[in-house]
Design a protein around this motif. Structure first.
Motif, PDB file in Angstrom:
ATOM      1  N   VAL A  62      -7.155  -3.114  -8.890  1.00  0.00           N
ATOM      2  CA  VAL A  62      -7.443  -3.019  -7.453  1.00  0.00           C
ATOM      3  C   VAL A  62      -6.164  -2.663  -6.688  1.00  0.00           C
ATOM      4  O   VAL A  62      -6.151  -1.752  -5.838  1.00  0.00           O
ATOM      5  CB  VAL A  62      -8.054  -4.343  -6.922  1.00  0.00           C
ATOM      6  CG1 VAL A  62      -8.190  -4.315  -5.422  1.00  0.00           C
ATOM      7  CG2 VAL A  62      -9.395  -4.603  -7.580  1.00  0.00           C
ATOM      8  N   LEU A  63      -5.060  -3.354  -7.023  1.00  0.00           N
ATOM      9  CA  LEU A  63      -3.783  -3.066  -6.342  1.00  0.00           C
ATOM     10  C   LEU A  63      -3.366  -1.615  -6.596  1.00  0.00           C
ATOM     11  O   LEU A  63      -2.921  -0.905  -5.689  1.00  0.00           O
ATOM     12  CB  LEU A  63      -2.686  -4.013  -6.853  1.00  0.00           C
ATOM     13  CG  LEU A  63      -2.804  -5.483  -6.468  1.00  0.00           C
ATOM     14  CD1 LEU A  63      -1.718  -6.301  -7.151  1.00  0.00           C
ATOM     15  CD2 LEU A  63      -2.710  -5.655  -4.955  1.00  0.00           C
ATOM     16  N   GLY A  64      -3.516  -1.192  -7.852  1.00  0.00           N
ATOM     17  CA  GLY A  64      -3.128   0.176  -8.228  1.00  0.00           C
ATOM     18  C   GLY A  64      -3.947   1.212  -7.482  1.00  0.00           C
ATOM     19  O   GLY A  64      -3.403   2.206  -6.975  1.00  0.00           O
ATOM     20  N   LEU A  65      -5.272   0.976  -7.394  1.00  0.00           N
ATOM     21  CA  LEU A  65      -6.137   1.935  -6.690  1.00  0.00           C
ATOM     22  C   LEU A  65      -5.773   2.013  -5.207  1.00  0.00           C
ATOM     23  O   LEU A  65      -5.696   3.095  -4.620  1.00  0.00           O
ATOM     24  CB  LEU A  65      -7.610   1.514  -6.837  1.00  0.00           C
ATOM     25  CG  LEU A  65      -8.275   1.895  -8.160  1.00  0.00           C
ATOM     26  CD1 LEU A  65      -9.658   1.280  -8.247  1.00  0.00           C
ATOM     27  CD2 LEU A  65      -8.367   3.410  -8.312  1.00  0.00           C
ATOM     28  N   TRP A  66      -5.542   0.844  -4.639  1.00  0.00           N
ATOM     29  CA  TRP A  66      -5.158   0.768  -3.217  1.00  0.00           C
ATOM     30  C   TRP A  66      -3.853   1.546  -3.000  1.00  0.00           C
ATOM     31  O   TRP A  66      -3.741   2.385  -2.096  1.00  0.00           O
ATOM     32  CB  TRP A  66      -5.000  -0.708  -2.830  1.00  0.00           C
ATOM     33  CG  TRP A  66      -4.839  -0.975  -1.374  1.00  0.00           C
ATOM     34  CD1 TRP A  66      -4.711  -0.039  -0.367  1.00  0.00           C
ATOM     35  CD2 TRP A  66      -4.776  -2.261  -0.752  1.00  0.00           C
ATOM     36  NE1 TRP A  66      -4.566  -0.677   0.830  1.00  0.00           N
ATOM     37  CE2 TRP A  66      -4.603  -2.037   0.630  1.00  0.00           C
ATOM     38  CE3 TRP A  66      -4.840  -3.567  -1.215  1.00  0.00           C
ATOM     39  CZ2 TRP A  66      -4.493  -3.086   1.546  1.00  0.00           C
ATOM     40  CZ3 TRP A  66      -4.736  -4.604  -0.305  1.00  0.00           C
ATOM     41  CH2 TRP A  66      -4.571  -4.364   1.052  1.00  0.00           C
ATOM     42  N   LEU A  67      -2.888   1.277  -3.874  1.00  0.00           N
ATOM     43  CA  LEU A  67      -1.588   1.943  -3.793  1.00  0.00           C
ATOM     44  C   LEU A  67      -1.753   3.457  -3.919  1.00  0.00           C
ATOM     45  O   LEU A  67      -1.090   4.237  -3.236  1.00  0.00           O
ATOM     46  CB  LEU A  67      -0.712   1.401  -4.931  1.00  0.00           C
ATOM     47  CG  LEU A  67       0.792   1.592  -4.867  1.00  0.00           C
ATOM     48  CD1 LEU A  67       1.329   1.070  -3.551  1.00  0.00           C
ATOM     49  CD2 LEU A  67       1.457   0.855  -6.019  1.00  0.00           C
ATOM     50  N   PRO A 124       2.975   7.688  -0.603  1.00  0.00           N
ATOM     51  CA  PRO A 124       3.448   9.016  -0.193  1.00  0.00           C
ATOM     52  C   PRO A 124       3.725   9.917  -1.401  1.00  0.00           C
ATOM     53  O   PRO A 124       3.619  11.134  -1.303  1.00  0.00           O
ATOM     54  CB  PRO A 124       4.744   8.717   0.569  1.00  0.00           C
ATOM     55  CG  PRO A 124       5.113   7.320   0.247  1.00  0.00           C
ATOM     56  CD  PRO A 124       3.879   6.611  -0.209  1.00  0.00           C
ATOM     57  N   VAL A 125       4.039   9.278  -2.545  1.00  0.00           N
ATOM     58  CA  VAL A 125       4.299  10.065  -3.761  1.00  0.00           C
ATOM     59  C   VAL A 125       3.003  10.753  -4.205  1.00  0.00           C
ATOM     60  O   VAL A 125       2.970  11.962  -4.471  1.00  0.00           O
ATOM     61  CB  VAL A 125       4.838   9.151  -4.899  1.00  0.00           C
ATOM     62  CG1 VAL A 125       5.075   9.940  -6.162  1.00  0.00           C
ATOM     63  CG2 VAL A 125       6.097   8.433  -4.458  1.00  0.00           C
TER      64      VAL A 125
END
Ligand code: HEM
Length: 213
Positions: free
Chosen positions: A116-121, A126-127
């Protein structure tokens, strides 16, 4: 980075004047170029820092990045423990108790939190945004391509393997099969995940092991 991230230049504080004097000390030795470059670098860093502090979008991105970086250690620790526990149960023919099932469940849950954190990120980074909007050039830049494509694909694969392993282990009927399924699927997932972490020591894609909040 868009124009709205650029904050107005703030007046110099006593601290920054002191810092300027320290940095300017090479001038005394006559090294004017080093002095100019250091002063210029300090100014840019101070402008960027103040713009980051004042911008909630960047703040959220940095917090999420630090959290994602931290949770990686929980993912690794829980996976390592679950694998050790599953091999122990499998090889020493232990009964599959409630604690073993909790280990299986918690390991999968931590991986899902990281997902979930990864998807949100992924949607605010910006990368990644640069990767998506400048695909034809960005795909040739290793750092950008890694976060835009490779990291996500490998980590999704790793987390899917954990999920399948966890569900399969739950459905198995004998204790030994449960441990064996957990041991094999989680081990494969660990290898996939380990291969795609941007380790601080990696010569290719390197990120800090711990990022301050
Ligand atoms: C077990 C799973 C995962 C682990 C261990 C992991 C680990 C990491 C680490 C260590 C970083 C570097 C953080 C830093 O710069 O301090 C990172 C960055 C990132 N990860 Fe993951 N990750 C995982 C899964 C995912 C998933 C599933 C996605 C997306 C769907 C994802 C998206 C990203 C993005 C977008 C970045 C950073 C991009 C940027 O620098 O702006 N990650 N990850």
């Amino acid at each position: 980075m868009s124009y709205k991230y650029i904050a107005p230049i703030k007046p110099l504080t006593t601290g920054s004047i002191k810092l300027l004097l320290i940095i300017a000390s090479p001038c005394i030795n006559g090294n004017l170029l080093v002095c100019t470059l250091k002063c210029f670098k300090m100014l840019i860093v101070s402008i960027l820092k103040s713009s980051v502090k004042n911008n909630p979008e960047i703040n959220m991105y940095l917090t999420l990045l630090a959290l994602h970086s931290l949770v990686r250690w929980f993912v690794l620790a829980s996976l390592l423990f679950a694998i050790f526990w599953a091999y122990r149960g499998w090889l020493f023919k232990k009964p599959f108790r409630a604690f073993d099932d909790r280990v299986r469940h918690i390991t999968a849950t931590i991986a899902h939190v990281q997902l979930v954190l990864g998807l949100w990120l992924y949607f605010i980074s910006p990368v990644v945004s640069y990767f998506v909007h400048h695909f034809s050039e960005a795909v040739h830049e290793r750092q950008i391509r890694f976060f835009g494509m490779e990291h996500v694909t490998m980590m999704l694969t790793g987390i899917i393997i954990i999920t399948i392993g966890s569900v399969k282990a739950k459905r198995k009927t004998t204790d030994q099969e449960k441990f064996k399924t957990m041991a094999i699927w989680f081990s494969i997932a660990l290898l996939v995940i380990l291969s795609s972490i941007p380790w601080s020591f990696s010569p290719l894609i390197s990120r800090p092991n711990f990022r301050p909040f």
